[in-house]
Design a protein around this motif. Structure first.
Motif, PDB file in Angstrom:
ATOM      1  N   GLY A  39      33.368   7.168  59.099  1.00 29.98           N
ATOM      2  CA  GLY A  39      33.250   7.616  60.331  1.00 29.98           C
ATOM      3  C   GLY A  39      32.133   7.008  61.666  1.00 29.98           C
ATOM      4  N   VAL A  40      32.579   7.179  62.015  1.00 24.04           N
ATOM      5  CA  VAL A  40      32.195   6.895  63.328  1.00 24.04           C
ATOM      6  C   VAL A  40      31.705   8.214  64.183  1.00 24.04           C
ATOM      7  CG1 VAL A  40      32.425   5.158  65.365  1.00 24.04           C
ATOM      8  CG2 VAL A  40      33.537   4.794  63.913  1.00 24.04           C
ATOM      9  N   LEU A  41      30.511   8.611  63.863  1.00 25.42           N
ATOM     10  CA  LEU A  41      30.667   9.458  64.653  1.00 25.42           C
ATOM     11  C   LEU A  41      30.224   9.349  66.566  1.00 25.42           C
ATOM     12  CD1 LEU A  41      26.984  10.694  62.227  1.00 25.42           C
ATOM     13  CD2 LEU A  41      29.606  12.138  62.798  1.00 25.42           C
ATOM     14  N   LYS A  42      30.193  10.381  67.043  1.00 27.07           N
ATOM     15  CA  LYS A  42      30.205  12.059  66.146  1.00 27.07           C
ATOM     16  C   LYS A  42      31.615  12.705  66.348  1.00 27.07           C
ATOM     17  CE  LYS A  42      26.983  12.671  69.582  1.00 27.07           C
ATOM     18  NZ  LYS A  42      25.883  13.933  70.559  1.00 27.07           N
ATOM     19  N   GLY A  43      32.467  11.798  67.708  1.00 25.29           N
ATOM     20  CA  GLY A  43      33.624  12.427  67.231  1.00 25.29           C
ATOM     21  C   GLY A  43      34.591  12.381  66.007  1.00 25.29           C
ATOM     22  N   CYS A  44      33.845  12.176  64.968  1.00 18.98           N
ATOM     23  CA  CYS A  44      34.888  11.819  63.678  1.00 18.98           C
ATOM     24  C   CYS A  44      34.840  12.988  63.255  1.00 18.98           C
ATOM     25  CB  CYS A  44      35.161  10.680  63.308  1.00 18.98           C
ATOM     26  SG  CYS A  44      32.804  10.320  62.019  1.00 18.98           S
ATOM     27  N   ILE A  97      37.286   5.100  60.065  1.00 17.83           N
ATOM     28  CA  ILE A  97      38.113   6.614  60.457  1.00 17.83           C
ATOM     29  C   ILE A  97      37.204   7.117  62.106  1.00 17.83           C
ATOM     30  CG2 ILE A  97      38.289   8.840  60.652  1.00 17.83           C
ATOM     31  CD1 ILE A  97      39.276   7.324  57.962  1.00 17.83           C
ATOM     32  N   GLU A  98      37.879   6.593  62.700  1.00 21.10           N
ATOM     33  CA  GLU A  98      37.841   7.145  64.485  1.00 21.10           C
ATOM     34  C   GLU A  98      38.624   8.468  64.720  1.00 21.10           C
ATOM     35  OE1 GLU A  98      36.167   6.846  67.312  1.00 21.10           O
ATOM     36  OE2 GLU A  98      35.642   4.980  67.492  1.00 21.10           O
ATOM     37  N   ASP A  99      37.962   9.161  65.726  1.00 20.04           N
ATOM     38  CA  ASP A  99      38.363  10.031  66.199  1.00 20.04           C
ATOM     39  C   ASP A  99      39.557   9.761  66.775  1.00 20.04           C
ATOM     40  OD1 ASP A  99      36.716   8.731  68.371  1.00 20.04           O
ATOM     41  OD2 ASP A  99      35.203  10.682  68.729  1.00 20.04           O
ATOM     42  N   ILE A 100      39.005   8.399  68.582  1.00 19.44           N
ATOM     43  CA  ILE A 100      40.097   8.011  69.187  1.00 19.44           C
ATOM     44  C   ILE A 100      39.886   6.390  69.642  1.00 19.44           C
ATOM     45  CG2 ILE A 100      39.234   9.001  71.064  1.00 19.44           C
ATOM     46  CD1 ILE A 100      41.791   9.401  72.264  1.00 19.44           C
TER      47      ILE A 100
HETATM   48 MG    MG Z   1      33.724   8.201  68.970  1.00 19.49          MG
END
Ligand code: MG
Ligand code: IMP
Length: 178
Positions: A39-44, A97-100
């Motif tokens: 996961g790519v923090l923090k958005g994820c 895993i990315e948010d955007i």
């Molecule tokens: Mg991000």
């Protein structure tokens, strides 16, 4: 918080449905494997928590930090990746895993770092794909939703560290950041 919202782009139930679909697709595609979710923090953090519970496989969950924004809605292009990988990547089936995915600058740096460490395979799962501002040539393997060229917040996504706890994804009123 709600007074800063222009409109809701993806509701809580739309997100839930889409995350379940992605999770079962990943479960099928990685059958017999033990994917390493990064996961790519923090958005994820919200997306990862939800999608991981829809992946019915043994998997390892790790986090890294990466950011190219600071207090701005425009990517600075200067990506800071938290490089202290204290886990083995060599031989692993890595799923980022990315948010955007916006300019793609963050993920292209990250892809290179992970490939250099000898991952057996590497795929990208992003909740939102915002292709309008793409600079790096990155094509995600799993996409939750296509996102219009707007600055969005909620479900983990922030503006200046606010709004991450909104349960939906919303377009922020431009006057909030202009
Ligand atoms: Mg991000
Ligand atoms: P990229 O390197 O430009 O692709 O940046 C991706 C990162 O920028 C994402 O992981 C987000 O943290 C952030 N980001 C991009 N667009 C938005 C947005 O509309 N809202 C909030 N964060 C965003």
């Amino acid at each position: 918080m709600k007074e800063d919202i222009k409109s809701i782009l993806f509701s809580e139930s739309e997100i839930k449905e889409q995350v379940e679909k992605l999770g079962s697709q990943i479960t099928q595609d990685y059958a017999g494997k033990k994917p390493l979710l990064i996961g790519v923090l923090k958005g994820c953090y919200v997306f990862l928590a939800d999608i991981a519970r829809n992946i019915e496989l043994d998997c390892e969950i790790r986090f890294i930090t990466a950011s190219s924004y600071g207090v701005s809605t425009i990517s600075s292009g200067d990506v800071k990746v938290g490089m202290d990988f204290d886990f083995e990547i060599s031989g692993r089936d890595v799923l980022i895993i990315e948010d955007i995915l916006d300019s793609g600058v963050t993920l292209s740096s990250l892809k290179k770092i992970i490939a250099d460490r000898g991952a057996a395979s590497l795929r990208i799962c992003t909740l939102l794909d915002k292709p309008a501002r793409r600079k790096a040539q990155i094509v995600p393997d799993y996409i939750g939703f296509k996102c219009p060229d707007e600055f969005v917040v909620g479900y983990g996504l922030d503006y200046a560290e606010k709004y991450r706890n909104l349960p939906f994804i919303a377009i922020l009123k431009p006057e909030v950041y202009s």
